[in-house]
Design a protein around this motif. Sequence first.
Motif, short mmCIF file in Angstrom:
data_model
loop_
_atom_site.label_atom_id
_atom_site.label_comp_id
_atom_site.label_asym_id
_atom_site.label_seq_id
_atom_site.Cartn_x
_atom_site.Cartn_y
_atom_site.Cartn_z
N ASN A 124 -14.94 -1.23 -26.63
CA ASN A 124 -14.07 -0.07 -26.46
C ASN A 124 -14.82 1.10 -25.82
O ASN A 124 -14.29 1.79 -24.94
CB ASN A 124 -13.51 0.37 -27.81
N MET A 125 -16.05 1.35 -26.28
CA MET A 125 -16.81 2.47 -25.74
C MET A 125 -17.19 2.24 -24.27
O MET A 125 -17.34 3.20 -23.51
CB MET A 125 -18.05 2.72 -26.59
N ALA A 126 -17.32 0.98 -23.87
CA ALA A 126 -17.61 0.69 -22.47
C ALA A 126 -16.46 1.11 -21.57
O ALA A 126 -16.66 1.33 -20.37
CB ALA A 126 -17.93 -0.79 -22.29
N ALA A 127 -15.25 1.22 -22.14
CA ALA A 127 -14.11 1.69 -21.34
C ALA A 127 -14.27 3.16 -20.98
O ALA A 127 -13.57 3.66 -20.09
CB ALA A 127 -12.81 1.48 -22.13
N ALA A 128 -15.17 3.87 -21.67
CA ALA A 128 -15.43 5.28 -21.38
C ALA A 128 -16.57 5.45 -20.39
O ALA A 128 -17.22 6.50 -20.34
CB ALA A 128 -15.75 6.03 -22.67
N THR A 129 -16.84 4.41 -19.61
CA THR A 129 -17.84 4.48 -18.54
C THR A 129 -17.21 3.97 -17.25
O THR A 129 -16.15 3.34 -17.26
CB THR A 129 -19.09 3.63 -18.87
N GLY A 130 -17.88 4.26 -16.14
CA GLY A 130 -17.41 3.74 -14.86
C GLY A 130 -16.23 4.51 -14.30
O GLY A 130 -16.05 5.69 -14.57
N VAL A 131 -15.40 3.80 -13.55
CA VAL A 131 -14.28 4.43 -12.86
C VAL A 131 -13.05 4.49 -13.76
O VAL A 131 -12.96 3.78 -14.77
CB VAL A 131 -13.93 3.67 -11.57
N LEU A 132 -12.11 5.35 -13.39
CA LEU A 132 -10.80 5.39 -14.02
C LEU A 132 -9.73 5.18 -12.95
O LEU A 132 -9.89 5.62 -11.81
CB LEU A 132 -10.57 6.73 -14.71
N PRO A 133 -8.63 4.52 -13.31
CA PRO A 133 -7.56 4.27 -12.34
C PRO A 133 -6.92 5.56 -11.85
O PRO A 133 -6.79 6.53 -12.61
CB PRO A 133 -6.55 3.43 -13.14
N ASP A 134 -6.52 5.56 -10.57
CA ASP A 134 -5.73 6.68 -10.06
C ASP A 134 -4.25 6.41 -10.37
O ASP A 134 -3.90 5.39 -10.99
CB ASP A 134 -5.96 6.89 -8.57
N GLU A 135 -3.38 7.31 -9.95
CA GLU A 135 -1.97 7.20 -10.33
C GLU A 135 -1.33 5.92 -9.79
O GLU A 135 -0.55 5.26 -10.47
CB GLU A 135 -1.20 8.41 -9.82
N ALA A 136 -1.66 5.54 -8.56
CA ALA A 136 -1.08 4.32 -7.98
C ALA A 136 -1.52 3.09 -8.76
O ALA A 136 -0.72 2.18 -9.03
CB ALA A 136 -1.50 4.20 -6.52
N LEU A 137 -2.78 3.07 -9.15
CA LEU A 137 -3.29 1.91 -9.90
C LEU A 137 -2.71 1.90 -11.31
O LEU A 137 -2.42 0.82 -11.85
CB LEU A 137 -4.81 1.96 -9.94
N ARG A 138 -2.52 3.06 -11.91
CA ARG A 138 -1.89 3.13 -13.23
C ARG A 138 -0.48 2.53 -13.18
O ARG A 138 -0.08 1.79 -14.08
CB ARG A 138 -1.81 4.58 -13.71
N THR A 139 0.26 2.84 -12.13
CA THR A 139 1.61 2.29 -11.97
C THR A 139 1.55 0.77 -11.85
O THR A 139 2.37 0.05 -12.44
CB THR A 139 2.28 2.90 -10.73
#
Length: 307
Positions: A283-298
């Motif tokens: 779970n904590m590894a999800a708080a590293t690296g990139v985050l999705p932009d709005e298009a990817l979230r969709t």
Amino acid sequence: MMDATRREILQGVLAAGTVAALGVGKARAQGAALLTRPIPSTGENLPVVGLGSWITFNVGNDTPAQDACAAVMAAFFEAGGRLIDSSPMYSSSQPTIGYGLKKLGYPKPLFAAEKVWTSDGAAGPGQIEQSRQYWGVPRFDLMQVHNLRSWEEHLETLFAMKADGRLRYVGITTSEGRRHRDIERIMASQPIDFVQLTYNVLDREAEARILPLARERRIGVIVNRPFRQGDLIAQLGKHELPEWAAETGASSWAQFLLKFIVSHPAVTCAIPATSRIEHVRENMAAATGVLPDEALRTRMASHVEQL
């Protein structure tokens, strides 16, 4: 309890002194910057993934189980975690957290988030003090009115505590999409710092009004039930991650779900609960690296809806 689990507990306990002394996360030590969001009312940064305690820390006086929870907390702090959330409603979770904090030497990074949960407004201060004693902390960072129970009276108490320096932040909570209209009214009329609610890739009602209102009113958002109490993980675990999941920065379904949540610009922190060391690290590894932009979230939401 299996021998492997006993070894993990021992390793967690032995590492505790280092965690408390350094106050830094494993992810940071290895060079992976932990993603944080500022608390809107103050600008204080919090890691975007915290630790819940509903069910998972309700272990009573079972010492091996308490030690296992302490090991989970040690792994959480090692990874750079800060916010731990509980409630009087969670039965023995509060003393379990206190047991773990004491064993770990009360790590300085801790952001202690609790709730007041009683229909008797006059009983609020006593319940809060009992919770503080269970945790063994000098004060809570955040106190929330759980599920809006007697919220008018409790907010009056909490605002007075904040003014006196006995509390740093004030919030309200709900779960499973309940009482959103009441939540909106309180957010619009009261100077709260946080709102806690359910939000995940399938439960997105909050996107319509509450999350935009949180940004407008500069209110932090803590997300509970990110995995629908494990049901989402069980459901999605029957399927392979899509090939394009690497674009989200996720290497598992748990990370996929968490990255969807914390990539929303209004969300301050998600609080998955777990009783397993490997899961808290995942779970904590999800708080590293990139985050999705709005298009990817969709795209993420659409993909899960179709499974």
